[in-house]
Design a protein around this motif. Sequence first.
Motif, short mmCIF file in Angstrom:
data_model
loop_
_atom_site.label_atom_id
_atom_site.label_comp_id
_atom_site.label_asym_id
_atom_site.label_seq_id
_atom_site.Cartn_x
_atom_site.Cartn_y
_atom_site.Cartn_z
N CYS A 118 0.83 -1.21 0.00
CA CYS A 118 0.00 0.00 0.00
C CYS A 118 0.86 1.26 0.00
CB CYS A 118 -0.93 0.00 1.21
SG CYS A 118 -0.05 0.20 2.77
N SER A 119 2.16 1.10 0.16
CA SER A 119 3.09 2.22 0.17
C SER A 119 2.67 3.27 1.20
CB SER A 119 3.22 2.81 -1.22
OG SER A 119 4.23 3.79 -1.22
N ARG A 120 2.42 4.51 0.75
CA ARG A 120 2.10 5.55 1.73
C ARG A 120 0.62 5.56 2.11
NH1 ARG A 120 4.19 10.95 -0.34
NH2 ARG A 120 3.38 11.65 1.65
N GLY A 121 -0.15 4.64 1.55
CA GLY A 121 -1.51 4.45 2.03
C GLY A 121 -2.61 5.06 1.17
N TYR A 122 -2.23 5.77 0.09
CA TYR A 122 -3.26 6.39 -0.75
C TYR A 122 -4.26 5.35 -1.23
CZ TYR A 122 -0.69 10.79 -0.98
OH TYR A 122 -0.08 11.96 -0.66
N GLU A 123 -3.70 4.18 -1.61
CA GLU A 123 -4.55 3.12 -2.13
C GLU A 123 -5.54 2.66 -1.07
OE1 GLU A 123 -2.53 0.43 -5.15
OE2 GLU A 123 -2.76 -0.86 -3.40
N SER A 124 -5.05 2.42 0.16
CA SER A 124 -5.92 1.92 1.22
C SER A 124 -7.02 2.93 1.54
CB SER A 124 -5.10 1.65 2.49
OG SER A 124 -3.97 0.88 2.19
N TYR A 125 -6.65 4.21 1.60
CA TYR A 125 -7.66 5.24 1.87
C TYR A 125 -8.71 5.27 0.76
CZ TYR A 125 -5.04 7.28 5.78
OH TYR A 125 -4.42 7.48 6.97
N SER A 126 -8.25 5.14 -0.50
CA SER A 126 -9.19 5.16 -1.62
C SER A 126 -10.17 4.00 -1.51
CB SER A 126 -8.43 5.05 -2.95
OG SER A 126 -7.45 6.03 -3.05
N ILE A 127 -9.64 2.81 -1.20
CA ILE A 127 -10.51 1.64 -1.09
C ILE A 127 -11.53 1.85 0.01
CG2 ILE A 127 -10.58 -0.84 -0.65
CD1 ILE A 127 -7.53 -0.82 -1.36
N ALA A 128 -11.06 2.37 1.14
CA ALA A 128 -11.96 2.59 2.27
C ALA A 128 -13.10 3.52 1.86
CB ALA A 128 -11.18 3.17 3.45
N ALA A 129 -12.74 4.60 1.16
CA ALA A 129 -13.76 5.57 0.76
C ALA A 129 -14.75 4.93 -0.22
CB ALA A 129 -13.10 6.79 0.14
N VAL A 130 -14.23 4.16 -1.18
CA VAL A 130 -15.10 3.52 -2.17
C VAL A 130 -16.09 2.57 -1.48
CG1 VAL A 130 -15.16 1.87 -4.08
CG2 VAL A 130 -13.47 3.71 -4.08
N LEU A 131 -15.55 1.72 -0.60
CA LEU A 131 -16.41 0.72 0.04
C LEU A 131 -17.42 1.37 0.98
CD1 LEU A 131 -13.77 -2.05 0.76
CD2 LEU A 131 -15.62 -2.16 -0.88
N LYS A 132 -16.96 2.37 1.71
CA LYS A 132 -17.84 3.03 2.67
C LYS A 132 -18.94 3.84 1.96
CE LYS A 132 -17.09 2.25 7.07
NZ LYS A 132 -18.15 1.85 7.99
N SER A 133 -18.63 4.39 0.79
CA SER A 133 -19.67 5.17 0.13
C SER A 133 -20.67 4.24 -0.54
CB SER A 133 -19.07 6.15 -0.88
OG SER A 133 -18.61 5.47 -2.00
N VAL B 151 -14.12 7.74 10.67
CA VAL B 151 -14.79 6.58 10.07
C VAL B 151 -13.81 5.81 9.19
CG1 VAL B 151 -16.68 5.84 8.56
CG2 VAL B 151 -16.97 7.81 10.09
N ILE B 152 -13.09 6.57 8.36
CA ILE B 152 -12.13 5.93 7.46
C ILE B 152 -10.92 5.44 8.23
CG2 ILE B 152 -10.59 6.36 5.51
CD1 ILE B 152 -13.45 6.31 4.63
N LYS B 153 -10.39 6.29 9.10
CA LYS B 153 -9.16 5.93 9.81
C LYS B 153 -9.34 4.70 10.69
CE LYS B 153 -6.23 9.94 10.15
NZ LYS B 153 -5.60 10.86 11.10
N ASP B 154 -10.52 4.60 11.33
CA ASP B 154 -10.74 3.46 12.21
C ASP B 154 -10.83 2.15 11.45
OD1 ASP B 154 -10.66 5.07 14.34
OD2 ASP B 154 -12.82 5.13 14.73
N SER B 155 -11.11 2.25 10.16
CA SER B 155 -11.22 1.00 9.40
C SER B 155 -9.86 0.55 8.84
CB SER B 155 -12.23 1.17 8.26
OG SER B 155 -11.78 2.15 7.37
N LEU B 156 -8.84 1.36 9.05
CA LEU B 156 -7.54 1.04 8.46
C LEU B 156 -6.53 0.60 9.50
CD1 LEU B 156 -7.26 4.10 6.07
CD2 LEU B 156 -7.50 1.74 5.36
N ILE B 157 -5.79 -0.44 9.17
CA ILE B 157 -4.66 -0.84 9.99
C ILE B 157 -3.45 -0.91 9.06
CG2 ILE B 157 -3.62 -2.73 11.28
CD1 ILE B 157 -6.36 -3.56 12.19
#
Lengths: 156, 440
Positions: free
Chosen positions: B290-305, B357-363
């Motif tokens: 995921c490198s610096r995490g852009y990908e993970s944040y994007s996925i979280a936003a897509v799934l949550k929306s 909401v997004i941050k809590d879903s990410l590890i």
Amino acid sequence: MRVEYINPFVEAAFNILKEVLQTEVNREELYLKKSTQPVMGVAAIVGLAGDVEGRVLIDMSKETAMKVASTMNGEELNTIDELVKATITELANMITAQAVTKLHELGFKFDLTPPAIMTGDNMQVSDLNVEALIVPLGLPQGKIEINVAIKERVGA
Amino acid sequence: MNMNTETVANSKELDEKKMKKIDFKMVTFTLAGKDYGIDIMKVREIHKAEKFTFVPNSSPFVRGVYNMRGDIISVIDLRVFFNLPVEKNEKRYENMIILRLEDNTIGVLVDTIEKVIGIDSSRKQPPHPLFGDINIKYIESIVENDDSLYIILEAEKIFSSETITESRTPEKAIPAASAVEEIVFDANAIRTEDNSKALNIGFIEETLPTYAGFYPTALNRDWVIDRFDSWEKQRGSDNTQLDNKEDADAYLRGFNSPFTGELWGDEYISALTSMLPEKSGNVFVWNPGCSRGYESYSIAAVLKSKNPEILLKIQGNDNDLINISSAPGLMIEKGRVPSFYDSFLVSSEKGTQFNEVIKDSLIFEYHDLNNDTSLPPLDFVVCRDTLSYMNEAVQLKVLEKIYESMKPGGLLMLGINEKPSNGSNWELIENNGLKLYKKK
């Protein structure tokens, strides 16, 4: 290894060693190792349980252990006797406890087991499916490796 | 004399004691000269059989189907399945154990079938990680009996892929074998077409790992070969070799997926959103590399929306300590990211970040894919342009791991120019140039 866990361990190890040995501590580059790893000769092990599971291993050679114990006790110790073992155990306790305190402040909760010490040649530690973060610290007394293998409880 | 009888009596007594404690029976058989056992409760019958009906396009270890008194069962060659040598069979008949699994009957071919042995199940010992021949996950335990060691196999595990998917022919490929075949096939196809081109591509494939840490395999070979033509045009036909890191990087230009190292754009998001199934409850996502995490944040936003109610956990991994350490506190420049993300952002005096909401879903974890890890059952895996930078053995291991941990119907997203080497396990879903692979 969750990134939030890394710094508390590095800092705790660095601070405690610097304080108890009154010497410069040289941080070397962190790296990850497979779960099966050789132990240098003297290893103090502290177990963690709670939100996360795993263990912390403070690993050093026998010579380093004797030198560190000598410095901490202010007397010359030349064999791995009870005093040396007790001293290294205490060192492990201090480092882990400080790290856990820092983690607690960040909102992660877990308990520690009392440290146990292992000595011997050609030992290996295995813990399937957990990789270990190695924090190597250079001291005038020799090299100490803090070996952190913890993971989130699956499904928690 | 007296003592002797006593000992005999004693040992008899002991034997009887042992006999009484038999609570596990297994059928024993051999594979490549070694002894194995399988729980007798799983065995329906033993059969000598021949003339299996070949099933086209099935995995190499599937021998075919067999008509057993009117029941059609699939037959698996256990030796091929475990990558053990298959002895040439002079006799016409082969030894087959018919296994009764939950809702499935399957025949397995073995070298010889020995006998039924009863043991005390408390004498079973856990498998040792050093057993070489057979992947440890298929071993239930080890037991010693009459000076022989028996490896007890876990029947359910071996055929778990079939019971889950309820497919008639087992399709779980042996990754190593199938990947090798694919490579040979590809190379041959090109060689007959144009010898010198193949040679040049061969050289490039050999130098890419050295200069760019990029490993051309079945995962990405299509792209590497396609890229050669434009490379040749760009550099001239006598200057196609890669001499240093810059050349290698130039060759790989265009390989990376869109939105590498930044938040995903609107088009990408809407294409992906329409491909994702409706979800509820717990959703686990693994995002290695995921490198610096852009990908993970994007996925979280897509799934949550798409499904705001889900309990989302995304595990982002990277082996670059600096990058992954900055991921949890990633700063966003508001106004420079698509407006899609606005509802997930919060601003403070320190700057703009994603909300709780997004941050809590990410590890985010510092993890090296070369090492083993344990994963929860996964719904979605996003692993873009990561495996190509691992050597082939690791690529296959990780793909196998993903397949194993994936829930049925789970989705895998690879880099835009990558495809899974264990392709027959996955069903391709395509939309707007975006490719997802669904676990069959």
